[in-house]
Motif scaffolding. Structure first.
Motif, PDB file in Angstrom:
ATOM      1  N   TYR A  20     -18.761  36.593 -31.658  1.00 28.23           N
ATOM      2  CA  TYR A  20     -18.031  37.857 -31.549  1.00 28.23           C
ATOM      3  C   TYR A  20     -16.542  37.650 -31.819  1.00 28.23           C
ATOM      4  N   GLU A  21     -15.997  36.547 -31.307  1.00 29.68           N
ATOM      5  CA  GLU A  21     -14.586  36.248 -31.571  1.00 29.68           C
ATOM      6  C   GLU A  21     -14.371  35.975 -33.050  1.00 29.68           C
ATOM      7  N   ARG A  22     -15.249  35.159 -33.614  1.00 25.22           N
ATOM      8  CA  ARG A  22     -15.146  34.817 -35.041  1.00 25.22           C
ATOM      9  C   ARG A  22     -15.175  36.072 -35.917  1.00 25.22           C
ATOM     10  N   ASP A  23     -16.034  37.038 -35.556  1.00 30.85           N
ATOM     11  CA  ASP A  23     -16.213  38.239 -36.369  1.00 30.85           C
ATOM     12  C   ASP A  23     -15.166  39.310 -36.100  1.00 30.85           C
ATOM     13  N   GLY A  24     -14.268  39.064 -35.162  1.00 28.83           N
ATOM     14  CA  GLY A  24     -13.212  40.031 -34.895  1.00 28.83           C
ATOM     15  C   GLY A  24     -13.562  41.083 -33.868  1.00 28.83           C
ATOM     16  N   CYS A  25     -14.704  40.943 -33.216  1.00 32.15           N
ATOM     17  CA  CYS A  25     -15.097  41.909 -32.188  1.00 32.15           C
ATOM     18  C   CYS A  25     -14.377  41.650 -30.875  1.00 32.15           C
ATOM     19  N   LEU A  26     -13.861  40.424 -30.701  1.00 36.36           N
ATOM     20  CA  LEU A  26     -13.026  40.062 -29.559  1.00 36.36           C
ATOM     21  C   LEU A  26     -11.688  39.568 -30.097  1.00 36.36           C
ATOM     22  N   PRO A  27     -10.623  39.702 -29.318  1.00 33.59           N
ATOM     23  CA  PRO A  27      -9.344  39.131 -29.763  1.00 33.59           C
ATOM     24  C   PRO A  27      -9.419  37.610 -29.740  1.00 33.59           C
ATOM     25  N   LEU A  28      -8.544  36.996 -30.489  1.00 30.25           N
ATOM     26  CA  LEU A  28      -8.511  35.539 -30.547  1.00 30.25           C
ATOM     27  C   LEU A  28      -8.198  34.942 -29.177  1.00 30.25           C
ATOM     28  N   GLY A  58     -24.543  51.507 -32.241  1.00 36.52           N
ATOM     29  CA  GLY A  58     -25.175  50.501 -33.081  1.00 36.52           C
ATOM     30  C   GLY A  58     -24.212  49.377 -33.431  1.00 36.52           C
ATOM     31  N   HIS A  59     -24.779  48.264 -33.871  1.00 32.56           N
ATOM     32  CA  HIS A  59     -23.975  47.080 -34.147  1.00 32.56           C
ATOM     33  C   HIS A  59     -22.954  47.297 -35.260  1.00 32.56           C
ATOM     34  N   ALA A  60     -23.350  47.982 -36.323  1.00 38.16           N
ATOM     35  CA  ALA A  60     -22.448  48.129 -37.469  1.00 38.16           C
ATOM     36  C   ALA A  60     -21.199  48.911 -37.094  1.00 38.16           C
ATOM     37  N   THR A  61     -21.385  50.062 -36.453  1.00 39.34           N
ATOM     38  CA  THR A  61     -20.233  50.887 -36.078  1.00 39.34           C
ATOM     39  C   THR A  61     -19.378  50.186 -35.035  1.00 39.34           C
ATOM     40  N   ALA A  65     -15.499  49.217 -35.663  1.00 38.05           N
ATOM     41  CA  ALA A  65     -14.467  49.792 -34.802  1.00 38.05           C
ATOM     42  C   ALA A  65     -13.617  48.701 -34.152  1.00 38.05           C
ATOM     43  N   MET A  66     -14.266  47.661 -33.630  1.00 36.55           N
ATOM     44  CA  MET A  66     -13.515  46.611 -32.942  1.00 36.55           C
ATOM     45  C   MET A  66     -12.686  45.775 -33.911  1.00 36.55           C
ATOM     46  N   THR A  67     -13.218  45.474 -35.091  1.00 35.53           N
ATOM     47  CA  THR A  67     -12.428  44.704 -36.055  1.00 35.53           C
ATOM     48  C   THR A  67     -11.236  45.520 -36.556  1.00 35.53           C
ATOM     49  N   ALA A  68     -11.426  46.814 -36.735  1.00 35.66           N
ATOM     50  CA  ALA A  68     -10.300  47.667 -37.127  1.00 35.66           C
ATOM     51  C   ALA A  68      -9.248  47.688 -36.028  1.00 35.66           C
ATOM     52  N   LEU A  69      -9.702  47.785 -34.792  1.00 31.00           N
ATOM     53  CA  LEU A  69      -8.780  47.806 -33.660  1.00 31.00           C
ATOM     54  C   LEU A  69      -7.968  46.524 -33.591  1.00 31.00           C
ATOM     55  N   HIS A  70      -8.620  45.376 -33.802  1.00 31.81           N
ATOM     56  CA  HIS A  70      -7.919  44.094 -33.724  1.00 31.81           C
ATOM     57  C   HIS A  70      -7.057  43.824 -34.941  1.00 31.81           C
ATOM     58  N   ALA A  71      -7.211  44.628 -35.968  1.00 28.17           N
ATOM     59  CA  ALA A  71      -6.312  44.553 -37.130  1.00 28.17           C
ATOM     60  C   ALA A  71      -5.213  45.612 -37.025  1.00 28.17           C
ATOM     61  N   ASP A  72      -5.084  46.196 -35.815  1.00 26.94           N
ATOM     62  CA  ASP A  72      -4.068  47.225 -35.548  1.00 26.94           C
ATOM     63  C   ASP A  72      -4.260  48.459 -36.422  1.00 26.94           C
ATOM     64  N   ARG A  73      -5.521  48.827 -36.639  1.00 26.75           N
ATOM     65  CA  ARG A  73      -5.855  50.055 -37.373  1.00 26.75           C
ATOM     66  C   ARG A  73      -6.624  50.986 -36.430  1.00 26.75           C
ATOM     67  N   LEU A  74      -5.908  51.487 -35.434  1.00 26.71           N
ATOM     68  CA  LEU A  74      -6.535  52.296 -34.394  1.00 26.71           C
ATOM     69  C   LEU A  74      -7.197  53.543 -34.968  1.00 26.71           C
ATOM     70  N   ASP A  75      -6.547  54.224 -35.887  1.00 20.50           N
ATOM     71  CA  ASP A  75      -7.128  55.445 -36.449  1.00 20.50           C
ATOM     72  C   ASP A  75      -8.431  55.141 -37.187  1.00 20.50           C
ATOM     73  N   ASP A  76      -8.500  54.009 -37.872  1.00 17.86           N
ATOM     74  CA  ASP A  76      -9.747  53.638 -38.549  1.00 17.86           C
ATOM     75  C   ASP A  76     -10.859  53.394 -37.532  1.00 17.86           C
ATOM     76  N   ALA A  77     -10.501  52.753 -36.422  1.00 17.04           N
ATOM     77  CA  ALA A  77     -11.497  52.510 -35.374  1.00 17.04           C
ATOM     78  C   ALA A  77     -12.017  53.823 -34.808  1.00 17.04           C
ATOM     79  N   LEU A  78     -11.113  54.757 -34.547  1.00 18.13           N
ATOM     80  CA  LEU A  78     -11.525  56.045 -33.991  1.00 18.13           C
ATOM     81  C   LEU A  78     -12.346  56.850 -35.000  1.00 18.13           C
TER      82      LEU A  78
END
Length: 243
Positions: A20-28, A58-61, A65-78
């Motif tokens: 999950y960390e590797r894939d960007g679903c968790l912060p580093l 679901g896993h894809a969404t 959402a989490m990878t967008a959030l960790h890339a500081d793209r909050l609007d994309d996550a929402l």
């Protein structure tokens, strides 16, 4: 916290935490001088949010959402989550329409059905209405679910209102996970006997799944809100995705 501490709460493996960390679903995670990961309450909150999103969307969404959030793209996550809510609303509207169609079928069997509107639709028009491909409709026809008439001059399929109604019923049941042969049996039962007991059970089951999904979305929203608050309050929060 260690990976095992996060994993234990959810009954998952430590490798899953690292993935999950590797894939960007968790912060580093920070690292000790010897290279061991150090997780904090921020990571624990992110994991709770991510797993709640998986249950709701679901896993894809959830991953997007989490990878967008960790890339500081909050609007994309929402936006990813907005699409999930929009799909839930469409499913609810479809279910309402199908329940009305079932009422029409039952009434028609007793001679009290609603008047049928004139006109016919092409396979392309019906496919567009349902958001599927014409090939899917032809597959349903081969499975005995649909039986549209043919234009005598052109040989093209003509979907009358009753055919469109059957296609809508099939579409909902497919979204509910029912197999083609089961759907064909349900529609044959309705056409031949007017009995809707089996279909009513299927619709009630789908209604419960929609309710469960809606409640899961509420839970996910609460956990995501908690995680966003922790991120905002942490001046040294990890950012970006793992490499």
């Amino acid at each position: 916290m260690r990976p095992a501490d996060l994993a234990r709460e959810h009954g998952i493996s430590t490798q899953a935490i690292r993935n999950y960390e590797r894939d960007g679903c968790l912060p580093l995670a920070e690292r000790t001088p010897s290279g061991y990961r150090i997780y904090t309450e921020l990571h624990a909150s992110a994991l709770r949010a991510y797993l709640a999103l998986v249950a709701a969307y679901g896993h894809a969404t959830a991953g997007s959402a989490m990878t967008a959030l960790h890339a500081d793209r909050l609007d994309d996550a929402l936006t990813e989550l907005d699409r999930g809510h929009a799909q839930l609303l469409r499913d609810r509207e479809t279910l309402t329409a199908v329940r009305a169609a079932v009422g029409h079928l039952t009434g028609a069997a007793t001679g009290t059905g609603l008047p049928v509107l004139p006109g016919a639709r092409t396979v392309g028009e019906v496919a567009h209405r349902l958001g599927i491909t014409p090939a899917t409709l032809r597959t349903w026809e081969a499975a005995g679910i649909l039986a549209p008439a043919r234009d005598r001059a052109t040989g093209h399929r003509r979907y009358l209102p009753a055919d469109v109604r059957d296609a809508e019923l099939a579409h909902l049941l497919r979204r509910g996970g029912y197999l083609l042969d089961h759907i064909a049996t349900v529609l044959r039962q309705i056409r031949t006997a007017g009995g809707t007991g089996e279909l009513a059970g299927a619709l009630d089951g789908w209604q419960q799944r929609l309710t469960t999904r809606g409640l899961a979305m509420l839970t996910a929203s609460a956990r995501l809100d908690r995680y966003l608050a922790l991120r905002a309050a942490d001046p040294e929060r990890p950012a970006g995705t793992a490499t």
